[in-house]
Design an enzyme around this catalytic site. Structure first.
Site, PDB file in Angstrom:
ATOM      1  N   LYS A  94     -17.346  -6.714   8.003  1.00 59.49           N
ATOM      2  CA  LYS A  94     -16.163  -7.531   8.283  1.00 59.49           C
ATOM      3  C   LYS A  94     -15.791  -7.447   9.761  1.00 59.49           C
ATOM      4  O   LYS A  94     -16.190  -6.524  10.460  1.00 59.49           O
ATOM      5  CB  LYS A  94     -14.993  -7.009   7.447  1.00 59.49           C
ATOM      6  CG  LYS A  94     -15.102  -7.370   5.976  1.00 59.49           C
ATOM      7  CD  LYS A  94     -13.806  -7.012   5.289  1.00 59.49           C
ATOM      8  CE  LYS A  94     -13.904  -7.136   3.786  1.00 59.49           C
ATOM      9  NZ  LYS A  94     -12.727  -6.553   3.127  1.00 59.49           N
ATOM     10  N   HIS A 108       0.842  -1.210   0.000  1.00 61.99           N
ATOM     11  CA  HIS A 108       0.000   0.000   0.000  1.00 61.99           C
ATOM     12  C   HIS A 108       0.872   1.253   0.000  1.00 61.99           C
ATOM     13  O   HIS A 108       0.621   2.198  -0.753  1.00 61.99           O
ATOM     14  CB  HIS A 108      -0.888   0.043   1.243  1.00 61.99           C
ATOM     15  CG  HIS A 108      -1.900  -1.052   1.354  1.00 61.99           C
ATOM     16  ND1 HIS A 108      -2.078  -1.791   2.502  1.00 61.99           N
ATOM     17  CD2 HIS A 108      -2.813  -1.529   0.462  1.00 61.99           C
ATOM     18  CE1 HIS A 108      -3.047  -2.665   2.331  1.00 61.99           C
ATOM     19  NE2 HIS A 108      -3.504  -2.543   1.088  1.00 61.99           N
ATOM     20  N   SER A 127      -2.732  -7.841   3.155  1.00 61.84           N
ATOM     21  CA  SER A 127      -3.064  -7.600   4.568  1.00 61.84           C
ATOM     22  C   SER A 127      -3.463  -8.911   5.238  1.00 61.84           C
ATOM     23  O   SER A 127      -3.112  -9.178   6.390  1.00 61.84           O
ATOM     24  CB  SER A 127      -4.214  -6.601   4.680  1.00 61.84           C
ATOM     25  OG  SER A 127      -3.835  -5.358   4.163  1.00 61.84           O
ATOM     26  N   ARG A 137      -1.425  -6.579  -8.174  1.00 63.32           N
ATOM     27  CA  ARG A 137      -0.236  -7.369  -7.860  1.00 63.32           C
ATOM     28  C   ARG A 137      -0.034  -8.502  -8.850  1.00 63.32           C
ATOM     29  O   ARG A 137       1.064  -8.778  -9.297  1.00 63.32           O
ATOM     30  CB  ARG A 137      -0.357  -7.961  -6.447  1.00 63.32           C
ATOM     31  CG  ARG A 137      -0.248  -6.938  -5.348  1.00 63.32           C
ATOM     32  CD  ARG A 137      -0.768  -7.478  -4.051  1.00 63.32           C
ATOM     33  NE  ARG A 137      -2.171  -7.873  -4.188  1.00 63.32           N
ATOM     34  CZ  ARG A 137      -2.953  -8.232  -3.186  1.00 63.32           C
ATOM     35  NH1 ARG A 137      -2.464  -8.294  -1.979  1.00 63.32           N
ATOM     36  NH2 ARG A 137      -4.205  -8.555  -3.390  1.00 63.32           N
TER      37      ARG A 137
END
Ligand code: PNS
Length: 171
Positions: free
Chosen positions: A47, A23, A134, A96
């Site tokens: 979440k 990030h 993460s 990515r």
């Protein structure tokens, strides 16, 4: 893409639970490319995060303390509505690997459908961060593995504090 609000404003949205060096890499690239980049931390009530939204905001603000054109904020609701409120014309997302592509393409096209004036710009992080997420960082840290060089030092400290806090609670 320019507007009357001080050049091109980009939003970099995400959960940032926690902020990783991937990030950070994307935010630094965005800060070089755009006049202003707003790190938008999603307030997602569904979440069960490791870090609270205020904790995540605090981390990002501390990490980017010296960057005059990086702002850290929170948002809920539709991203394109938030972008409009902030006069942002760009959404930044990191890509990515191919595995990111399908989800990212769906989001970019949905957002374009919702507001054609906002353009999604994808950036690739530096190679050492192409496998960092993460989710994996949380897993490795919770199991006692090292995440040095994958997250800012502050995040490493906060992960250690969380782990210690949980162990103390369980004891
Ligand atoms: O880092 P993440 O969790 O992959 O980020 C996902 C995020 C925050 C970019 C996405 O969930 C989002 O934009 N949520 C806001 C709600 C919204 O606008 N949904 C429609 C997107 S197509």
């Amino acid at each position: 893409m320019n507007n009357d609000h001080g050049g091109v404003i980009a939003i970099y949205p995400g959960s940032f639970d926690p902020l990783t060096n991937g990030h950070v890499d994307i935010i630094e690239r965005g800060a070089r490319l755009f006049d202003r980049i707003i790190v938008g931390v999603l307030i997602n009530l569904e979440k069960s995060p490791l870090f609270t939204v205020p904790e995540r905001v605090d981390i990002a603000r501390r990490v980017f303390r010296d960057y005059t054109n990086v702002e850290v904020d929170t948002f809920d609701g539709l991203l394109v509505d938030y972008a409009r409120r902030k006069h942002a014309t760009v959404i930044v997302r990191g890509l990515r690997a191919i595995s990111d592509f399908e989800y990212e393409m769906q989001m970019a096209l949905m957002n374009r459908n919702l507001n054609p004036e906002v353009e999604t710009v994808f950036m690739m992080p530096a190679e050492p961060y192409t496998y960092v997420s993460s989710r994996l960082v949380k897993e490795v840290a919770a199991l006692g593995g090292s995440v040095t060089n994958l997250v800012p030092r502050l995040v490493e400290e906060r992960l250690r504090q969380k782990k210690h806090g949980r162990q103390t609670l369980r004891a």
